[in-house]
Every structure is written in structure tokens, then in C-alpha cells.
Motif scaffolding. Sequence first.
Motif, PDB file in Angstrom:
ATOM      1  N   UNK A   1     -72.723 -48.441 -37.899  1.00 58.96           N
ATOM      2  CA  UNK A   1     -73.626 -49.021 -36.985  1.00 58.96           C
ATOM      3  C   UNK A   1     -73.831 -48.113 -35.749  1.00 58.96           C
ATOM      4  N   UNK A   2     -73.071 -47.290 -35.542  1.00 58.25           N
ATOM      5  CA  UNK A   2     -73.172 -46.181 -34.528  1.00 58.25           C
ATOM      6  C   UNK A   2     -74.204 -45.180 -34.948  1.00 58.25           C
ATOM      7  N   UNK A   3     -74.142 -44.693 -36.160  1.00 58.82           N
ATOM      8  CA  UNK A   3     -75.071 -43.803 -36.671  1.00 58.82           C
ATOM      9  C   UNK A   3     -76.504 -44.284 -36.713  1.00 58.82           C
ATOM     10  N   UNK A   4     -76.564 -45.586 -37.095  1.00 62.68           N
ATOM     11  CA  UNK A   4     -77.919 -46.181 -37.252  1.00 62.68           C
ATOM     12  C   UNK A   4     -78.546 -46.039 -35.832  1.00 62.68           C
ATOM     13  N   UNK A   5     -78.105 -46.211 -34.662  1.00 59.83           N
ATOM     14  CA  UNK A   5     -78.424 -45.919 -33.432  1.00 59.83           C
ATOM     15  C   UNK A   5     -79.143 -44.468 -33.183  1.00 59.83           C
TER      16      UNK A   5
ATOM     17  N   UNK B   1     -80.811 -53.400 -43.271  1.00 61.16           N
ATOM     18  CA  UNK B   1     -79.276 -53.426 -42.996  1.00 61.16           C
ATOM     19  C   UNK B   1     -79.277 -52.085 -41.819  1.00 61.16           C
ATOM     20  N   UNK B   2     -78.194 -52.197 -41.107  1.00 59.56           N
ATOM     21  CA  UNK B   2     -77.856 -51.213 -40.383  1.00 59.56           C
ATOM     22  C   UNK B   2     -77.438 -50.017 -41.117  1.00 59.56           C
ATOM     23  N   UNK B   3     -77.071 -50.156 -42.280  1.00 60.42           N
ATOM     24  CA  UNK B   3     -76.093 -49.284 -43.195  1.00 60.42           C
ATOM     25  C   UNK B   3     -76.826 -48.524 -44.139  1.00 60.42           C
ATOM     26  N   UNK B   4     -78.395 -48.809 -43.823  1.00 61.23           N
ATOM     27  CA  UNK B   4     -79.351 -48.170 -44.749  1.00 61.23           C
ATOM     28  C   UNK B   4     -80.648 -47.746 -43.862  1.00 61.23           C
TER      29      UNK B   4
ATOM     30  N   UNK C   1     -77.631 -44.091 -46.904  1.00 65.26           N
ATOM     31  CA  UNK C   1     -76.868 -45.131 -47.024  1.00 65.26           C
ATOM     32  C   UNK C   1     -75.556 -44.595 -46.254  1.00 65.26           C
ATOM     33  N   UNK C   2     -75.064 -45.567 -45.221  1.00 63.65           N
ATOM     34  CA  UNK C   2     -73.792 -45.125 -44.877  1.00 63.65           C
ATOM     35  C   UNK C   2     -72.613 -46.014 -45.062  1.00 63.65           C
ATOM     36  N   UNK C   3     -71.416 -45.538 -45.595  1.00 62.80           N
ATOM     37  CA  UNK C   3     -70.167 -46.508 -45.774  1.00 62.80           C
ATOM     38  C   UNK C   3     -70.227 -46.399 -47.451  1.00 62.80           C
ATOM     39  N   UNK C   4     -70.671 -45.354 -48.104  1.00 59.34           N
ATOM     40  CA  UNK C   4     -70.644 -45.655 -49.544  1.00 59.34           C
ATOM     41  C   UNK C   4     -69.189 -45.021 -49.850  1.00 59.34           C
ATOM     42  N   UNK C   5     -68.707 -45.502 -51.195  1.00 59.22           N
ATOM     43  CA  UNK C   5     -67.556 -45.027 -51.627  1.00 59.22           C
ATOM     44  C   UNK C   5     -67.507 -43.688 -51.900  1.00 59.22           C
ATOM     45  N   UNK C   6     -66.395 -42.917 -51.708  1.00 61.68           N
ATOM     46  CA  UNK C   6     -66.250 -41.537 -51.999  1.00 61.68           C
ATOM     47  C   UNK C   6     -66.422 -41.212 -53.496  1.00 61.68           C
ATOM     48  N   UNK C   7     -67.602 -40.346 -53.500  1.00 67.21           N
ATOM     49  CA  UNK C   7     -68.093 -40.168 -54.922  1.00 67.21           C
ATOM     50  C   UNK C   7     -66.803 -39.369 -55.761  1.00 67.21           C
TER      51      UNK C   7
ATOM     52  N   UNK D   1     -77.331 -36.431 -35.632  1.00 65.50           N
ATOM     53  CA  UNK D   1     -76.851 -37.844 -35.709  1.00 65.50           C
ATOM     54  C   UNK D   1     -75.523 -37.901 -36.188  1.00 65.50           C
ATOM     55  N   UNK D   2     -75.413 -37.307 -37.566  1.00 68.22           N
ATOM     56  CA  UNK D   2     -74.252 -37.298 -38.167  1.00 68.22           C
ATOM     57  C   UNK D   2     -73.067 -36.811 -37.202  1.00 68.22           C
ATOM     58  N   UNK D   3     -73.258 -35.706 -36.763  1.00 65.25           N
ATOM     59  CA  UNK D   3     -72.098 -35.174 -36.269  1.00 65.25           C
ATOM     60  C   UNK D   3     -71.724 -35.897 -34.835  1.00 65.25           C
ATOM     61  N   UNK D   4     -72.709 -36.581 -34.290  1.00 66.12           N
ATOM     62  CA  UNK D   4     -72.685 -37.300 -33.109  1.00 66.12           C
ATOM     63  C   UNK D   4     -71.913 -38.754 -33.450  1.00 66.12           C
TER      64      UNK D   4
END
Length: 162
Positions: free
Chosen positions: A51-55, A73-76, A87-93, A153-156
Motif C-alpha cells: 500500500x505504501x508502494x502504491x502511493x 487494487x492497491x496491490x496492482x 503486482x506487489x506482494x506476490x509469492x516468492x518465485x 518508488x521500490x527503494x523508497x
Amino acid sequence: MSSHRPFGLPVRAAASVAGAVLLLTVAGCSASDSGSVAVPAPPPAEAAVCRTLAKELPDTVAGLGRTGTEPESELTAAWGDGAIVLRCGVVRPEKMSDPQARAVEADGVNWMYEPREGDGPRFTTTYRKAYVEVSLDERYTHDVGPLVDLAAPVKKAVPSSL
């Protein structure tokens, strides 16, 4: 001048290709499905990170404007009618356990690379508290440019797990 940045060439000053060269030819020319995007179901702590990443996500990636996902979704997130899908929060591949897995580093964020049959590549962050997956359509088969636009954004928003 193209905004695409080929694998193996510097992507801004900090990006480099880690491991094997990623110049792979992916067969097929199908476009990405700009419709439905599967929403991950991460544990609550990871969902909060997402959710933080989405912002923090940009309005444009690789020159493409942000578009909606179905379901919302806030996850996509998507840009260019599904040309770039996050997509954020995916299962570890599972592939992440493979010592032969290929990776790239774009502006301080490490991404595992997976070619996809008949489409562009998929990248998943490594060494982060939540896994972020970015799927690109075939026009990005040899291009990490979108990852550069998503690195800050990912780093932040998504803390390192190291």
C-alpha cells in the motif's frame, strides 16, 4: 531517440546487468492481456508495504501513462493498457532458488529475470521485504527501461531484507 534501454547497456549511471547477458529472443508476438490482473494475497505486513508502494508509483513508466487494472487494487498497477503490469506482494518465485537464475540491477534495485513464452519478460525484486513483480509485453523483450522508472518508488517503499 527511443526511450527503450537495451540490456547490457548502462541504464542511468547505477544500472548494470548482473550475471549472464539477457539478450534472449522470446518467441511469439502476442500482446499482453490488458484486462484482468491477478491480485496477490500477501500477509498483512507485506500488504502494508505494498500500500505504501502504491502511493509512490509514477504516473508514467517508459513514457506510458498509468491505466487501471481489473479488479482495482492497491496491490496492482498498469501502464500503457497493460504493456507494463506491476503486482506487489506476490509469492516468492520458485525460480529464485535456482543458482542459474538471471538477474539485473536497475538503479539500486535487484530483479530476477524470467523470459515468458510468447510474451515479454517478467522481473521480480530480490532482497526486499515484499516481492514486487513487473511483467512487460514483447516490445520490452530486450529493455530494462521500465525497471529504472520503478526503482526509486521500490527503494523508497519496499525495505531491503538484507
